[in-house]
Write a protein that holds these residues in place. Structure first.
Motif, short mmCIF file in Angstrom:
data_model
loop_
_atom_site.label_atom_id
_atom_site.label_comp_id
_atom_site.label_asym_id
_atom_site.label_seq_id
_atom_site.Cartn_x
_atom_site.Cartn_y
_atom_site.Cartn_z
N LEU A 553 0.84 -1.20 0.00
CA LEU A 553 0.00 0.00 0.00
C LEU A 553 0.87 1.25 0.00
O LEU A 553 1.86 1.33 0.72
CB LEU A 553 -0.90 0.03 1.24
CG LEU A 553 -2.24 -0.70 1.14
CD1 LEU A 553 -2.93 -0.70 2.49
CD2 LEU A 553 -3.14 -0.02 0.12
N VAL A 554 0.51 2.22 -0.82
CA VAL A 554 1.16 3.52 -0.78
C VAL A 554 0.71 4.22 0.50
O VAL A 554 -0.48 4.44 0.72
CB VAL A 554 0.77 4.37 -2.01
CG1 VAL A 554 1.25 5.80 -1.85
CG2 VAL A 554 1.33 3.73 -3.26
N SER A 555 1.65 4.54 1.36
CA SER A 555 1.30 5.06 2.69
C SER A 555 1.67 6.51 2.90
O SER A 555 1.32 7.10 3.93
CB SER A 555 1.98 4.21 3.77
OG SER A 555 3.37 4.14 3.53
N THR A 556 2.40 7.12 1.96
CA THR A 556 2.72 8.55 2.08
C THR A 556 2.47 9.24 0.74
O THR A 556 2.66 8.66 -0.33
CB THR A 556 4.20 8.77 2.48
OG1 THR A 556 5.05 8.20 1.49
CG2 THR A 556 4.49 8.14 3.84
N LEU A 557 2.05 10.47 0.82
CA LEU A 557 1.83 11.30 -0.36
C LEU A 557 2.60 12.60 -0.19
O LEU A 557 2.44 13.30 0.82
CB LEU A 557 0.33 11.59 -0.54
CG LEU A 557 -0.01 12.65 -1.59
CD1 LEU A 557 0.37 12.15 -2.98
CD2 LEU A 557 -1.49 13.00 -1.55
N SER A 558 3.41 12.93 -1.17
CA SER A 558 4.18 14.17 -1.14
C SER A 558 3.69 15.08 -2.27
O SER A 558 3.61 14.66 -3.42
CB SER A 558 5.67 13.90 -1.31
OG SER A 558 6.16 13.09 -0.24
N ILE A 559 3.36 16.31 -1.92
CA ILE A 559 2.89 17.29 -2.88
C ILE A 559 3.95 18.38 -3.04
O ILE A 559 4.37 19.00 -2.06
CB ILE A 559 1.57 17.94 -2.44
CG1 ILE A 559 0.49 16.88 -2.27
CG2 ILE A 559 1.12 18.99 -3.45
CD1 ILE A 559 0.05 16.25 -3.56
N ARG A 560 4.41 18.56 -4.27
CA ARG A 560 5.35 19.65 -4.54
C ARG A 560 4.57 20.77 -5.21
O ARG A 560 4.12 20.64 -6.34
CB ARG A 560 6.47 19.17 -5.46
CG ARG A 560 7.46 20.26 -5.80
CD ARG A 560 8.49 19.76 -6.81
NE ARG A 560 9.46 20.80 -7.13
CZ ARG A 560 10.42 20.66 -8.04
NH1 ARG A 560 10.52 19.53 -8.70
NH2 ARG A 560 11.26 21.65 -8.28
N GLU A 561 4.39 21.87 -4.51
CA GLU A 561 3.63 22.99 -5.02
C GLU A 561 4.57 24.10 -5.45
O GLU A 561 5.18 24.79 -4.63
CB GLU A 561 2.65 23.50 -3.95
CG GLU A 561 1.61 22.45 -3.55
CD GLU A 561 0.67 22.96 -2.49
OE1 GLU A 561 -0.47 23.28 -2.82
OE2 GLU A 561 1.08 23.02 -1.33
N SER A 562 4.68 24.30 -6.76
CA SER A 562 5.62 25.28 -7.29
C SER A 562 5.16 26.71 -7.05
O SER A 562 5.94 27.65 -7.20
CB SER A 562 5.83 25.04 -8.79
OG SER A 562 4.59 25.11 -9.48
N ALA A 563 3.89 26.92 -6.68
CA ALA A 563 3.40 28.26 -6.41
C ALA A 563 3.94 28.79 -5.09
O ALA A 563 3.94 29.98 -4.83
CB ALA A 563 1.87 28.28 -6.39
N LYS A 564 4.39 27.85 -4.22
CA LYS A 564 4.94 28.26 -2.94
C LYS A 564 6.44 28.58 -3.11
O LYS A 564 7.08 28.14 -4.04
CB LYS A 564 4.76 27.15 -1.90
CG LYS A 564 3.31 26.90 -1.54
CD LYS A 564 3.21 25.84 -0.45
CE LYS A 564 1.77 25.60 -0.04
NZ LYS A 564 1.65 24.59 1.01
#
Length: 609
Positions: A553-564
């Motif tokens: 199971l995929v247990s972590t999600l990483s979001i890279r937000e270029s607007a920040k």
């Protein structure tokens, strides 16, 4: 320029901004602060216990230092809980009533299953409440007299309102003068519902336009058709039937509500209480009033086809008993839908549970062949919205749609469910790109059970831009190309709502270092995209060719937000999975999404749809 605009106009302008933009606007001008605070706290969505605790702490701190009617809690009107883990007792609910006295709605998301453990007292307090949830607790029915006239939406058990038709109950003044939508759970009622009670209900709720009755069974009761008046305001009717009911009800429904334009009929139960629909007369019916299968089917069909204004029809089977096939007019209804005599523009057609009925192999083949021949999509070109569970033998319209051989200019919302219980390899030829090409004006696409064939040489890669799609929901997707979803989202540049759930990513083994491959995160790369909602739930990850067939199971999600600033990474971890992985020493698997920014995030290792 803003000094010349009245506050009401400024508030209308600010109301069109996203939450992120409102936060930025709050530091522009001191005069805007009260307006923006009111907008920010007007409607609140809670996704975790931690977030709910933080909200209460913030509201308490703000109330202590801000004057009356200016503190943030006073501006709160709606709170929606998105997690069943948030469970309040009466003391905690009383605290919330004090902090947010002007609330008009406080409820869980509609698809969350609640038990009796969630029951809480909604009265006294919250005199401005407009929507009463099903999980309210009020043994004395105090809410009827205190807030009944204000309520626009009521969800209740029938026993709470059974007094409406009782000796000595006058109808001088309506008890629910503003009621528009009523959801009534009829299960486990101490007294049966009757036609006379239905007449009394409409006297007490003259503005009722939507009625939903759940768990209608043989215990519903009966009544007379002698004294009744048509309820011409009511346009939305939803019935959940789980057994044989007195045929008089079908006649009553067709005559009582002549202006129904939105009809939903759900049949049977998904749980252990599902009962066989037998030929034996019900205990409350005489032999004369019990109809045979053919007459019963005709009665239901006549009721549905009698609504001359009907434009939305939802049919759903949730039973696994073959006896329901004899009593409900699936084939006749499909023929009517394919004729030119109806005005249906929005169709939900789900007979999926019937595929799971137990038969011998020979009977099963004959049954599936017969069920696949029930084809309700003869007027597919006229439909604007379609939700459909696809039979094993593809209907002509769906086959042409998946092959890109037809164009549906009217279709704006499409939901297709390909049954996993059947031979899922039959769906490998379904091409999602062709479906998009066939529906150029499609705004919402939801697909379940898709297994596309994806070649390494780039075949099946999306090419043409789809300029209308806004929402994309994918469930039970099995893919072998890591770039499939990135390419699909790139092809649909206006998609701002994306859900991906209960799916499998198969990584091809290209080296002997299996551990290194498994530690490589799944990546969705759409750097310029702005999402209003991202929902990721229960994604499996495995390596093709491994002797071990276990799915991680995929247990972590990483979001890279270029607007920040500095391309900030935000990591989401499912807390329940984190605790289990620490106890069992299971390695975590990751998913990375590269986008501009996302307003709302949901991530879970549980089932999401």
């Amino acid at each position: 320029m803003t000094r010349s605009l009245p506050p009401e106009i400024i508030e209308i302008i600010l109301n069109n901004l996203s939450l992120r933009e409102l936060v930025i606007a709050s530091v522009v001008c001191r005069a805007w602060t009260p307006l923006i605070s009111r907008l920010l706290y007007q409607s609140i969505n809670i996704y975790s216990v931690k977030q709910y605790t933080s909200l209460l702490f913030g509201l308490q701190a703000n109330q202590e230092r801000v004057s009356d009617k200016e503190y943030n809690g006073y501006h709160v009107r709606r709170i929606i809980l998105y997690s069943a883990n948030i469970m309040l007792d009466n003391v905690e609910l009383a605290e919330l009533k004090e902090l947010c006295p002007m609330i008009t709605l406080f409820d869980y998301r509609k698809d969350i299953f609640l038990t009796d453990e969630y029951l809480c007292e909604f009265t006294p307090g919250w005199s401005n409440l407009e929507e009463l949830p099903i999980w309210h607790e009020d043994e004395g029915n105090i809410w009827v007299n205190r807030i009944g006239k204000r309520l626009t939406t009521i969800s209740a058990y029938y026993d709470e309102l059974s007094f409406l038709h009782s000796p000595g109950n006058s109808i001088d003044q309506p008890l629910f003068a503003n009621l528009v939508h009523l959801f009534l759970d009829v299960s486990f009622s101490s007294t049966p519902i009757s036609i006379e009670w239905m007449e009394a209900l409409h006297c007490h709720a003259p503005l009722l336009t939507s009625l939903e009755l759940d768990y209608i069974s043989s215990e519903i009761g009966s009544g007379s058709l002698n004294n009744w008046k048509p309820a011409e305001r009511l346009g939305i009717l939803k019935w959940h039937i789980d057994n044989y009911i007195d045929p008089v009800w079908y006649k009553y429904l067709s005559r009582k509500y002549p202006n129904v334009y939105d009809l939903s009929i759900s049949i049977g139960n998904e749980d252990e209480f599902d009962e066989d629909f037998t030929d034996d007369p019900s205990t409350n019916l005489t032999q004369e009033r019990h109809l045979g299968p053919a007459s019963y089917r005709r009665l239901i069909l006549d009721m549905i086809t009698s609504y001359s204004h009907l434009t939305k029809l939802r049919i759903k089977s949730q039973t696994k008993w073959s006896s329901y096939l004899d009593y409900f007019p699936w084939r006749d209804l499909a023929d009517w839908l394919s004729s030119k005599g109806n005005k249906i523009q929005c169709l939900d057609w789900f007979l999926g549970s019937l595929w799971e009925i137990g038969f011998s192999p020979r009977e099963l083949d004959a049954f599936r062949s017969g069920l696949s021949s029930i084809r309700p999509l003869g007027n597919l070109n006229l439909l604007k919205e379609l939700s459909y569970d696809v039979p094993e033998q593809l209907e002509g319209g769906i086959l042409d749609l998946s092959l890109g051989k037809m164009t549906l200019h009217n279709m704006t919302h499409l939901k297709l469910e390909f049954s996993f219980s059947l031979n899922w390899k039959a769906w490998k030829k379904i091409n999602l790109d062709n479906i998009l090409d066939s529906c150029p004006n499609l705004k919402t696409l939801a697909v379940k059970g898709l297994y596309p064939e994806i070649n390494d040489d780039g075949d099946n890669k999306p090419t043409n831009t789809h300029s209308a799609l806004v929402s994309l929901f994918i469930q039970e997707l099995a893919i072998t190309n890591m770039d499939y979803l990135s390419d699909l989202l790139q092809r649909c540049p206006l998609v701002t709502k994306f859900l991906w759930s209960n799916s499998i990513v198969v990584c091809k083994q290209q080296s002997d270092n299996t551990e290194a491959i498994m530690e490589t995160p799944i990546k969705i790369d759409i750097p310029g995209r702005i999402f209003s909602q991202l929902s990721i739930g229960r994604i499996h990850y495995t390596i093709c060719g491994e002797d071990n067939d276990d799915l991680e199971l995929v247990s972590t999600l990483s979001i890279r937000e270029s607007a920040k600033s500095f391309d900030q990474w935000t990591t989401y971890t499912d807390e329940d999975w984190k605790q289990r992985s620490e106890e069992t020493k299971v390695k975590t698997r990751g998913l990375e999404i590269n986008c501009r920014y996302a307003d709302r995030m949901e991530f879970s290792t549980r089932y999401v749809w």
